[in-house]
Design an enzyme around this catalytic site. Sequence first.
Site, PDB file in Angstrom:
ATOM      1  N   ASP A  97       0.971  -1.307  -0.003  1.00  0.00           N
ATOM      2  CA  ASP A  97      -0.048   0.006  -0.033  1.00  0.00           C
ATOM      3  C   ASP A  97       0.794   1.267   0.047  1.00  0.00           C
ATOM      4  OD1 ASP A  97      -2.516  -1.385   0.093  1.00  0.00           O
ATOM      5  OD2 ASP A  97      -2.230  -1.550   2.325  1.00  0.00           O
ATOM      6  N   HIS A 250       0.063  -8.008  -0.589  1.00  0.00           N
ATOM      7  CA  HIS A 250      -1.190  -8.783  -0.618  1.00  0.00           C
ATOM      8  C   HIS A 250      -1.834  -8.390  -2.064  1.00  0.00           C
ATOM      9  CE1 HIS A 250      -1.595  -4.597   0.873  1.00  0.00           C
ATOM     10  NE2 HIS A 250      -2.805  -4.439   0.286  1.00  0.00           N
ATOM     11  N   ARG A 265     -10.242   0.331   6.346  1.00  0.00           N
ATOM     12  CA  ARG A 265      -8.612   0.530   6.594  1.00  0.00           C
ATOM     13  C   ARG A 265      -7.794   1.589   7.241  1.00  0.00           C
ATOM     14  NH1 ARG A 265      -5.213   0.163   1.413  1.00  0.00           N
ATOM     15  NH2 ARG A 265      -4.431   2.059   1.948  1.00  0.00           N
TER      16      ARG A 265
END
Length: 274
Positions: A97, A250, A265
């Site tokens: 991310d 991921h 998140r």
Amino acid sequence: MNVTPLTPAIGATVEGINLRGPLSDAAVAEISAALDDRLVLFFEGQSLTPVEQRDFAARFGPLYRHPFYPGDADAPEIMVLEHDATRRANSDRWHNDVTYLETPPKIAVLYAQDIPEIGGDTLWASMYAAFEALSPPLRQLVDNLRAVHSFAKNFTPERFRALGMEDRRDAIYAEHPPVSHPVARTNPATGRKALFVNQDFTSHIEGVSARESDALLRLLFEHMSSPEFQVRWRWRAGTTAMWDNRWTQHCALADYFPAHRLVRRATVLGERPV
């Protein structure tokens, strides 16, 4: 706290703790130690409001507010990811991310609010294991390379247009210029190295030709998705996943379309990669 490993390389379930808090400093330290060891932790049977999720994540560092995704009304630091028949998911690739920042996130905390009956699993992979599985000559090569990470590679003009955000596009691009990170990132505390390029944001490797960059990135992307580096998680509502974004990647499967899925998140900022 009871920590049960899920695979040799990565992942563990954690029982015996309620994340709603208040958590002691000792409990936060115990979670941090388990995360350092297992890289992704799963806390089942939790019940977190957005504010409680934010407060839990904030125990591990300052939080990041994403410029593209909406935040919760009561806790703007909590990014809401909701998909259904009209909003198809867009994270079904291996990635870290927010690596387009100079100081990318170190931790993410994801809470499963609404989960489809089948599908929507998420996979994580250890980038420590991926680096260590390379042959010695290739490890030496990538350890001396740097790569450019770009916000615009993933958040294209088409995505801004689809959400009616074209008026904000140029300002957000200006606030997020491309950055350079090492291809193999080092954990300063242990000296252990992890691959740190990803499909979402890595545009190219510096100092080599475009053809060489493309070929090497394709090789690394294919290599890092090997099953022996992975753990796969079947979600249930109320599960909280916490992972170290520095040493893992991921992939959130989008096979549940057109069913409804809503997860939230929190993103904890980290340090400059070395």
